[in-house]
Design a protein around this motif. Structure first.
Motif, PDB file in Angstrom:
ATOM      1  N   LEU A 282       0.834  -1.202   0.000  1.00 31.24           N
ATOM      2  CA  LEU A 282       0.000   0.000   0.000  1.00 31.24           C
ATOM      3  C   LEU A 282       0.872   1.257   0.000  1.00 31.24           C
ATOM      4  O   LEU A 282       0.610   2.218  -0.739  1.00 31.24           O
ATOM      5  CB  LEU A 282      -0.912  -0.013   1.231  1.00 31.24           C
ATOM      6  N   VAL A 283       1.922   1.255   0.812  1.00 30.78           N
ATOM      7  CA  VAL A 283       2.854   2.379   0.874  1.00 30.78           C
ATOM      8  C   VAL A 283       3.493   2.628  -0.491  1.00 30.78           C
ATOM      9  O   VAL A 283       3.758   3.775  -0.875  1.00 30.78           O
ATOM     10  CB  VAL A 283       3.929   2.109   1.944  1.00 30.78           C
ATOM     11  N   ALA A 284       3.721   1.552  -1.248  1.00 31.04           N
ATOM     12  CA  ALA A 284       4.378   1.671  -2.552  1.00 31.04           C
ATOM     13  C   ALA A 284       3.549   2.445  -3.559  1.00 31.04           C
ATOM     14  O   ALA A 284       4.078   2.873  -4.593  1.00 31.04           O
ATOM     15  CB  ALA A 284       4.690   0.282  -3.100  1.00 31.04           C
ATOM     16  N   MET A 285       2.277   2.649  -3.287  1.00 32.19           N
ATOM     17  CA  MET A 285       1.404   3.359  -4.213  1.00 32.19           C
ATOM     18  C   MET A 285       1.376   4.868  -3.974  1.00 32.19           C
ATOM     19  O   MET A 285       0.861   5.614  -4.808  1.00 32.19           O
ATOM     20  CB  MET A 285      -0.033   2.831  -4.082  1.00 32.19           C
ATOM     21  N   LEU A 286       1.946   5.321  -2.855  1.00 34.51           N
ATOM     22  CA  LEU A 286       1.716   6.693  -2.422  1.00 34.51           C
ATOM     23  C   LEU A 286       2.998   7.520  -2.476  1.00 34.51           C
ATOM     24  O   LEU A 286       3.991   7.099  -3.055  1.00 34.51           O
ATOM     25  CB  LEU A 286       1.096   6.662  -1.020  1.00 34.51           C
ATOM     26  N   GLY A 290       6.248  11.430   1.981  1.00 38.22           N
ATOM     27  CA  GLY A 290       5.471  11.575   3.208  1.00 38.22           C
ATOM     28  C   GLY A 290       4.026  11.142   3.050  1.00 38.22           C
ATOM     29  O   GLY A 290       3.302  11.681   2.208  1.00 38.22           O
ATOM     30  N   ILE A 291       3.616  10.160   3.845  1.00 31.11           N
ATOM     31  CA  ILE A 291       2.247   9.651   3.815  1.00 31.11           C
ATOM     32  C   ILE A 291       1.625   9.886   5.184  1.00 31.11           C
ATOM     33  O   ILE A 291       2.195   9.490   6.204  1.00 31.11           O
ATOM     34  CB  ILE A 291       2.226   8.141   3.489  1.00 31.11           C
ATOM     35  N   PRO A 292       0.461  10.536   5.259  1.00 31.61           N
ATOM     36  CA  PRO A 292      -0.177  10.753   6.564  1.00 31.61           C
ATOM     37  C   PRO A 292      -0.572   9.440   7.226  1.00 31.61           C
ATOM     38  O   PRO A 292      -1.006   8.492   6.561  1.00 31.61           O
ATOM     39  CB  PRO A 292      -1.419  11.590   6.217  1.00 31.61           C
ATOM     40  N   VAL A 350       5.152   8.517   7.195  1.00 28.45           N
ATOM     41  CA  VAL A 350       5.920   7.453   6.535  1.00 28.45           C
ATOM     42  C   VAL A 350       6.636   8.021   5.316  1.00 28.45           C
ATOM     43  O   VAL A 350       6.030   8.685   4.474  1.00 28.45           O
ATOM     44  CB  VAL A 350       4.996   6.294   6.113  1.00 28.45           C
ATOM     45  N   ARG A 351       7.915   7.743   5.236  1.00 27.29           N
ATOM     46  CA  ARG A 351       8.716   8.043   4.048  1.00 27.29           C
ATOM     47  C   ARG A 351       9.336   6.741   3.556  1.00 27.29           C
ATOM     48  O   ARG A 351       9.659   5.863   4.354  1.00 27.29           O
ATOM     49  CB  ARG A 351       9.807   9.076   4.354  1.00 27.29           C
TER      50      ARG A 351
END
Length: 735
Positions: A282-286, A290-292, A350-351
């Protein structure tokens, strides 16, 4: 032991080794707080160069004659550590190699400081996979010896007891570009510096990727520009753009993509078991920058984790996933240096490195990729507040949507245009970035038509919104023309009584009025409302909007009292249907105050503006366009009631913010400049008023057109204040 002795083989120094600033930190035996450092732990993502830094430090110490014993151990497992220690015991102490555990303990005992001995030693434990493997095997604390560990782990067990965690990051931009220039020049290859700097940025300044990319360029014979295109081409995977195992440089064992697979496996085994991998997907899509946290703990994200949890051998998948489980999955990824997780930065929690994201996406099937894209979009929508008071959060959500769209625009249009595409454009407009919102929706209209066809409802909806923001950007005539082109298409596809068709007719009337025909717009709204009411009912939002617009143009046509009365009737319906704190309800309150003032009650208008401004500051925040417009209106009515000087000062302040937030061509900005010109004149500065109008007029002509009523009013006011300025100059000279 007689004479200096080395156990184990140091990795050879990489070609074009970069002597980074962090290498100097390894020379320090005392940290910034004066504490003696006995062990240093180099921690970071696979591929950042930890092993090379450790080998460089060890080699430098050895060649400088600062060591009596150098031990290099590949610490991938506990057995490997024991074997390395045992080999040192055999070579240094003459221990029996038949019992590695006993020999390893003998070696650790020999390292203990003893009176009368001062052997200077360095033990390097390279690529430690699990901190638990060093239980009982950490070299002892000694003023004569030091331990250096490289690992992808960042567990608390690696710190304390004189151990210092040394984060190893990426090359700087200069280091990365310098490396590429040097690596290629060594093979008589020269590339434009701008292309090499761009490639360094494309690869995220990751040392391992840079070295492998340079090898690929040389082996395949590509120029840098062609390689960069291949790297960004979605038809190619990351593996396609890096060397095969036979062509890896510097004795490297794996490609950059493969280097992270073991870390992902390890993270997936940490509690809560089986969640790290689907979380990383999921993180790989954003947005890598920086992801909230709220996105990754939203209900859509939790549902994704629950559906795709990796079951441990012999176990079934657990039940529902809680937000705390998602947070723990992020910590597991952080412990393996796969992400940077900082709960103290809620909007950029998240970075992650962009190449790691690419490698994860490349491992997905087409169906998995499409599902994850829609899940990530759902998670963004779930985290997006209805009213954007936090501008930093809004910026982060827009950046994440942009990142998602960049590599997944197709999936965001299947089976329809995802709401997040509309939400991010709306967010731009609400933040005052009107031109950016217009460009966003113009692009979205093109892509939606490409993917879904010209008659798809989403295509028509996007054209409607793009036309709206065209008007908001200052082109009322262009907006009216765009709605005129859209209306027959909506009537043909949706039917004349469809709510969206009626809304287009409603909006068209409004922009015709804003383009200069206020009387015609007021008349048109009577017809529009007659057609809409039987179909939609009195409480439909489109009906409330039409009543709002009809009242506005009633006032613009010269009936200020009638406009104020219409807004007084509309306000309780807005409050009942939308709620008292809805932006449109607050907007109606502010507009009612305006027409009360125009109808002859400037004191009441100022009081009403003060009241609604307090609500707007609480609900919408200080930078919302409605808030800024209401501040300008309050300054205007204070000026009308007699405080021209104070009102001008307040107006100057809000204008500064409008220019920053909304831009110079926004209608609110132009209106406020006109208000400020009037206030300066009424405060006694007729020349200043004339100058302000002289500066405003060409912008009015450019944005609204030379024949727009607002432009004509500005031209007339300029002439008036010029006469007034000359008259006052004559009076002063006579005095």
């Amino acid at each position: 032991m007689t004479g200096p002795h080395q156990v184990g083989v140091l990795p050879r120094q990489a070609d074009c080794f970069q002597d980074r600033a962090i290498a100097q930190q390894l020379e320090h035996t005392v940290d910034g707080e004066g504490t003696v450092v006995l062990s240093q732990v180099l921690a970071g993502l696979g591929g950042v160069g930890k092993t090379q830094l450790a080998a460089h430090h060890a080699r430098t110490q050895w060649q400088a004659g600062k060591l009596d014993l150098l031990v290099w151990v590949t610490a991938a497992t506990r057995d490997a550590v024991v074997t390395g220690y045992a080999q040192a015991a055999v070579e240094v102490l003459g221990s029996d190699p038949a019992d590695p555990e006993l020999a390893a303990r003998a070696f650790l005992a020999w390292l203990e400081p003893k009176p009368g001995t001062a052997h200077r030693w360095l033990v390097v434990l390279d690529d430690l996979a699990d901190p638990a493997d060093l239980r009982g095997l950490w070299p002892p604390a000694s003023t004569h010896g030091r331990t250096l560990v490289t690992t992808r782990r960042r567990d608390a067990a690696l710190t304390g007891h004189g151990r210092q965690l040394v984060p190893v990051g990426l090359f700087t931009e200069d280091e990365a570009t310098s490396y590429l220039i040097t690596a290629l020049a060594a093979h008589d290859r020269n590339e434009p510096a701008a292309q090499l700097a761009g490639l360094a940025d494309d690869l995220g300044c990751l040392p391992l990727a840079l070295s492998q990319a340079a090898a690929y360029l040389l082996d395949v014979g590509l120029d840098c520009a062609t390689y960069r295109h291949r790297l960004t081409d979605r038809a190619h995977t990351l593996t396609d753009a890096l060397p095969d195992p036979s062509g890896l440089p510097d004795d490297q064992a794996t490609t950059a993509a493969a280097a992270w697979s073991l870390s992902i496996d390890c993270a997936d085994q940490l509690p809560p078991t089986g969640l790290a991998r689907p979380m990383l997907q999921l993180v790989a899509m954003l947005d890598p920058n920086g992801i909230p946290a709220t996105v990754l703990t939203s209900p859509p994200a939790l549902n994704h984790l629950g559906r795709h949890r990796t079951a441990a051998p012999g176990q079934t998948q657990a039940g529902e996933v809680a937000p705390s489980d998602a947070a723990q999955a992020l910590r597991a990824l952080h412990r393996l240096s796969l992400i940077d997780h900082n709960p103290n930065r809620p909007h950029h929690t998240v970075r992650v490195h962009q190449l790691l994201q690419r490698a994860v996406r490349d491992s997905l099937s087409a169906d998995q990729h499409g599902q994850l894209v829609r899940t990530a979009a759902d998670a963004l929508i779930a985290a997006w507040p209805q009213v954007e008071r936090d501008t930093t959060l809004a910026q982060a959500l827009r950046a994440n949507t942009e990142a998602l769209t960049l590599h997944a625009e197709d999936a965001l249009h299947q089976p329809d245009a995802h709401p997040v595409l509309f939400r991010t454009g709306k967010s731009l407009g609400e933040a005052g970035q009107v031109t950016a919102a217009l460009h966003h929706f113009q692009h979205l209209a093109d892509t939606t038509q490409h993917h879904l066809g010209p008659d798809h409802p989403d295509t028509l909806a996007t054209r409607h919104i793009a036309a709206y923001w065209r008007g908001e950007s200052g082109d009322a005539i262009g907006a009216a023309a765009a709605f005129e082109r859209l209306l027959p298409d909506r009537e043909r596809v949706l039917g004349p009584d469809h709510p969206d068709t009626l809304n287009t007719r409603n909006t068209l009337a409004g922009w015709r009025g804003l383009a200069g025909d206020a009387v015609g717009a007021a008349t048109a709204y009577e017809s529009v409302l007659e057609q809409m009411l039987p179909v939609l009912g009195p409480d439909h939002p489109y009906i409330l909007n039409a009543r709002h617009n009809q009242a506005h143009f009633r006032g613009e046509s010269g009936d200020a009292v009638g406009a104020a009365a219409a807004y007084e009737q509309l306000l309780p319906d807005r409050e009942r249907v939308l709620g008292p704190d809805h932006p449109l309800t607050l907007g109606t309150q502010a507009t009612l105050a305006h027409w009360r003032g125009k109808a002859g009650d400037p004191v009441g208008a100022a009081t009403a503006c003060e009241s609604v401004l307090e609500q707007m500051l609480l609900v919408l925040g200080p930078h919302h366009p409605y808030t800024l417009a209401t501040r300008a209106a309050l300054a205007h009515w204070r000026g009308v009631t007699g405080d021209s000087v104070g009102a001008a000062t307040a107006c100057e302040s809000v204008l500064e913010q409008m220019l920053l937030v909304l831009g110079p061509d926004h209608p609110y900005t132009l209106d406020t400049r006109e208000v400020l010109a009037v206030l300066r004149g009424e405060a006694g500065d007729a020349v200043g008023a004339a100058t302000a109008y002289e500066q405003l007029l060409p912008d009015m002509e450019r944005v609204l057109g030379p024949d727009h009523p607002d432009t004509l009013r500005t031209r007339k006011a300029l002439a008036s204040w010029r006469v007034e300025g000359k008259s006052r100059s004559v009076d002063q000279s006579t005095d």
